[in-house]
Design a protein around this motif. Sequence first.
Motif, PDB file in Angstrom:
ATOM      1  N   SER A 249     -29.337  61.180  41.737  1.00  0.00           N
ATOM      2  CA  SER A 249     -28.405  60.638  40.813  1.00  0.00           C
ATOM      3  C   SER A 249     -27.123  59.950  41.402  1.00  0.00           C
TER       4      SER A 249
ATOM      5  N   TYR B  56     -36.650  71.322  43.747  1.00  0.00           N
ATOM      6  CA  TYR B  56     -36.579  71.857  42.066  1.00  0.00           C
ATOM      7  C   TYR B  56     -37.246  73.108  41.890  1.00  0.00           C
TER       8      TYR B  56
ATOM      9  N   SER C 264     -30.267  63.976  38.669  1.00  0.00           N
ATOM     10  CA  SER C 264     -31.624  63.420  38.460  1.00  0.00           C
ATOM     11  C   SER C 264     -32.401  63.901  37.419  1.00  0.00           C
TER      12      SER C 264
ATOM     13  N   HIS D 152     -37.637  66.588  47.197  1.00  0.00           N
ATOM     14  CA  HIS D 152     -36.846  66.907  45.859  1.00  0.00           C
ATOM     15  C   HIS D 152     -37.598  67.645  44.954  1.00  0.00           C
TER      16      HIS D 152
ATOM     17  N   ASP E 118     -20.387  73.679  48.151  1.00  0.00           N
ATOM     18  CA  ASP E 118     -20.782  74.084  49.438  1.00  0.00           C
ATOM     19  C   ASP E 118     -22.208  73.685  49.976  1.00  0.00           C
TER      20      ASP E 118
HETATM   21  C1  LIG Z   1     -19.586  68.286  40.829  1.00  0.00           C
HETATM   22  C2  LIG Z   1     -20.767  68.257  41.772  1.00  0.00           C
HETATM   23  C3  LIG Z   1     -20.548  69.154  42.751  1.00  0.00           C
HETATM   24  C4  LIG Z   1     -21.819  69.546  43.473  1.00  0.00           C
HETATM   25  N1  LIG Z   1     -21.958  70.317  44.386  1.00  0.00           N
HETATM   26  C5  LIG Z   1     -22.634  70.480  45.190  1.00  0.00           C
HETATM   27  C6  LIG Z   1     -22.483  71.172  46.293  1.00  0.00           C
HETATM   28  O1  LIG Z   1     -21.668  72.168  46.393  1.00  0.00           O
HETATM   29  N2  LIG Z   1     -23.785  71.562  47.126  1.00  0.00           N
HETATM   30  C7  LIG Z   1     -24.624  70.718  47.002  1.00  0.00           C
HETATM   31  O2  LIG Z   1     -25.649  70.830  47.856  1.00  0.00           O
HETATM   32  N3  LIG Z   1     -24.765  69.822  46.132  1.00  0.00           N
HETATM   33  C8  LIG Z   1     -23.807  69.755  45.260  1.00  0.00           C
HETATM   34  N4  LIG Z   1     -24.148  68.312  44.473  1.00  0.00           N
HETATM   35  C9  LIG Z   1     -25.061  67.818  44.360  1.00  0.00           C
HETATM   36  C10 LIG Z   1     -26.496  68.230  43.723  1.00  0.00           C
HETATM   37  O3  LIG Z   1     -26.387  69.612  43.167  1.00  0.00           O
HETATM   38  C11 LIG Z   1     -27.649  68.675  44.671  1.00  0.00           C
HETATM   39  O4  LIG Z   1     -27.167  68.244  46.021  1.00  0.00           O
HETATM   40  C12 LIG Z   1     -28.639  67.516  44.329  1.00  0.00           C
HETATM   41  O5  LIG Z   1     -29.802  67.363  45.325  1.00  0.00           O
HETATM   42  C13 LIG Z   1     -28.490  66.298  43.952  1.00  0.00           C
HETATM   43  O6  LIG Z   1     -28.911  66.252  42.533  1.00  0.00           O
HETATM   44  P1  LIG Z   1     -29.793  65.314  41.938  1.00  0.00           P
HETATM   45  O7  LIG Z   1     -30.979  64.789  43.045  1.00  0.00           O
HETATM   46  O8  LIG Z   1     -30.725  66.096  40.872  1.00  0.00           O
HETATM   47  O9  LIG Z   1     -28.889  64.268  41.554  1.00  0.00           O
HETATM   48  C14 LIG Z   1     -22.975  68.448  43.362  1.00  0.00           C
HETATM   49  C15 LIG Z   1     -22.900  67.593  42.228  1.00  0.00           C
HETATM   50  C16 LIG Z   1     -21.816  67.536  41.418  1.00  0.00           C
HETATM   51  C17 LIG Z   1     -21.910  66.587  40.294  1.00  0.00           C
END
Ligand SMILES: Cc1cc2nc3c(=O)[nH]c(=O)nc-3n(C[C@H](O)[C@H](O)[C@H](O)COP(=O)(O)O)c2cc1C
Lengths: 447, 447
Positions: A332, A147, A218, A143, A56
């Motif tokens: 990531s 967090y 990440s 970012h 979502d």
């Molecule tokens: C299976 C999966 C589902 C995710 N679902 C969501 C989501 O519903 N909403 C969201 O904002 N990000 C979702 N994310 C991404 C991250 O939680 C989030 O956007 C974040 O900024 C990206 O993470 P990172 O920058 O730590 O890699 C999902 C990631 C994965 C692997």
Amino acid sequence: MSKHLHLNAFLMSVGHHEAAWRLPESDPHAHTDINYYVRLAQTAERGKLDSIFFADSPVLMGDPGRRPSGKLEPTVILTAVAVQTSRIGLIATASTSYNDPYNLARRFASVDWASNGRAGWNIVTTAGADAARNFGLDDTPDHRLRYEKAAEFVDVATKLWDSWDDDAVLADKELGIHTDASKVRKILHHGEHFRVDGPLNLPRSPQGYPLLVQAGSSEDGKEFAARYAEAVFTAQQTLDDAKSFYTDLKARTVAVGRDPESIKILPGIVPIIGDTEEQARALDEELARLISPEYARKQLAERFKLPIDDLDLDSELPEDLPTEDDIEGAKSRFTLIVNLARRERLTVRELIARLGGGRGHRTFAGTAVQVADAIEDWFCQGAADGFNIMPAVLPSGLERFVDEVVPILQARGLFRTEYTETTLRGHYGLARPANQFDDADALVAAR
Amino acid sequence: MSKHLHLNAFLMSVGHHEAAWRLPESDPHAHTDINYYVRLAQTAERGKLDSIFFADSPVLMGDPGRRPSGKLEPTVILTAVAVQTSRIGLIATASTSYNDPYNLARRFASVDWASNGRAGWNIVTTAGADAARNFGLDDTPDHRLRYEKAAEFVDVATKLWDSWDDDAVLADKELGIHTDASKVRKILHHGEHFRVDGPLNLPRSPQGYPLLVQAGSSEDGKEFAARYAEAVFTAQQTLDDAKSFYTDLKARTVAVGRDPESIKILPGIVPIIGDTEEQARALDEELARLISPEYARKQLAERFKLPIDDLDLDSELPEDLPTEDDIEGAKSRFTLIVNLARRERLTVRELIARLGGGRGHRTFAGTAVQVADAIEDWFCQGAADGFNIMPAVLPSGLERFVDEVVPILQARGLFRTEYTETTLRGHYGLARPANQFDDADALVAAR
Ligand SMILES: Cc1cc2nc3c(=O)[nH]c(=O)nc-3n(C[C@H](O)[C@H](O)[C@H](O)COP(=O)(O)O)c2cc1C
Ligand SMILES: Cc1cc2nc3c(=O)[nH]c(=O)nc-3n(C[C@H](O)[C@H](O)[C@H](O)COP(=O)(O)O)c2cc1C
């Protein structure tokens, strides 16, 4: 008994493939049909899966012209499912950047009550300026800050969930004492980002609180997961990458003093199942043909922060791309996509076809046996505690998985044949969390 | 056919009487039992009532010791009810002071989809410092400011609900165009209190948007209702007061250019039904005996901003009380209670007994015929378009109302014998709202 793997069904209207809605079998109005989701959940429960999950974001994502856009709020879907299923776990995504902790804690506790202990919360920080602009901001908060705020948010939420002792409700009609007020406490959280006095306006829920799930990979994301997450969704393209991620995250979890078994790691897989390998490939190709390459190219350009003309459909990605450090959104996922393209030397057109199915998750076209093999392989090689099953096409992809792949995994002793537990944590083999205030004196009586 | 009256069931765990939970029949755990609420809603639907309604506040109200405290979040309850009923309207309270318009608009639109057009939103501004302290504030924002913000909030929400044209979804598989993007627009609201770009991430819902309900009766509250509300809940103790309120609010509605029929006014009534008048009175007295007078005295003192010792249980209220102007919380309820006590020269103890049932709403103990007479009387004398039925004890009070009072009202031609409509607005005889952007050019294409 050998260790069982865990299976979560990641549901997305008519399927994860962006062109799935164009297939003759697909209902293009499914995204607003609550009964459609209830039926999907019932199928997953028939397969004895651990849980279903909804992603979502509080924003209209992508071009509404190109695929079914917008969706029902996930806790609304899960509540409808809760009262029409009895065992399957129910995980909804909600953002720590665009919610109030009090309202969110209360809504998830309500779903945990409504489902008798089957609620889970996928904690995300929400990338993207479009979402920020629905909440009074000009741009995505950075970012690291997202967090940081997420960590405080989860602290507040767990304090609220623990603001009632499990045995606070006495229901003594004779004495006229409904609840032991000394077992309900204000939390008086006055932090950097939030001030919340509490207590929550709900008794502690069947699971204590919802299962905490996380999905960012990440550096900041992994640190957050190690500290808070009980289940982690991740996108991994190769066995090697998946093994490093798995080993790394378990080690980080141990480093903060937690049991490595207390965090379950679930990479995504987009199964495209055919009676034969050829049939599976043909469906994969049919779906690829239905993608609009121009629209996908525009999205890629946005992700890479490039002018659209820098991406030529029939060439590889340009040499000169930003690095993960330059990305304030989904870090990531950016890296994963660049690595995939470079490793396999994909043209932009080929990359688009690969991303169409799972937006970066591993797609796998084959027979039911081949899909089961792929799952067993990663599981046995220490790359996963289970999988996030992301059917390219729904409902058929889930039905085939449940009816054809699950029985193979069961026959191999890899997956449960009956539910043995009633709660979501129970399915994942996790303990009900103790109340953090259990041994403390009531901080402050409710009033 | 003569005009029909409207009936809304205002549901509150085991009933509106604060001591209801102590009766032998009451389930003191009902407040966290979703199936309990589903059964209540099914009873109301059996009675062909227009709607059910849940009050709410994002705070633990009152002393958890004294009565069942805390409750499931109302949109969660309504969703569970939505998928297990087919006609009854579903109204949930949510605060404009402690929600984000984007999230709230989306959640109510989701419930409208899930119920096929049966959602309603009781718009409240939420009084009380305890609630404020769950959302980063020290104290309740002032009364006028709360209503100012509420007005902007509703503007934003209706714009979001109208951000998709009704015919935006094309679902053209052949051309690969799911939605006509020119019929989905950003709202670009940059106001005093909110900045929200939109569009909403959901197609326009079956009713266009939820029925807008309001429940504040102060000057600011009535102005707000005249402008926005389609249904109004109000507490009125006497026929004269109810008639003035009715006439006044209809006139204000006309003054802002609306049809007086487009706003339905529903005073509350707390029926206590017996086979005989004596039996009803005996139940009323039994309930009064079960109230803790000390606790109720403390609550009254807080409402009047007095030291508790200034209230003597066996004397009338002191001469020297604050005026409505001094109250930043629930203004109109304050005045109603003072007037009730003065008019009937009640001692504090007697006042407590009167408020125990309905917190200021009119209580009425009698036979089913007498309750029907009381309802017919106010309706025919121009004091109400219908009633907010607030059973003192649940589920029995609702069952008796449905099985005994409703048939009398039906026999008198005052109430429907079958549902003729499928939506909540339909039940109240209200039109589906046009899209405010219908005749405008798309403000700004979605992207
Ligand atoms: C299976 C999966 C589902 C995710 N679902 C969501 C989501 O519903 N909403 C969201 O904002 N990000 C979702 N994310 C991404 C991250 O939680 C989030 O956007 C974040 O900024 C990206 O993470 P990172 O920058 O730590 O890699 C999902 C990631 C994965 C692997
Ligand atoms: C039947 C009825 C139900 C109400 N329900 C709520 C409620 O659920 N939550 C709430 O905050 N206020 C509720 N109110 C009160 C007001 O909407 C609100 O608290 C406001 O501050 C008081 O209004 P006033 O000051 O305009 O009189 C209700 C009022 C009535 C008559």
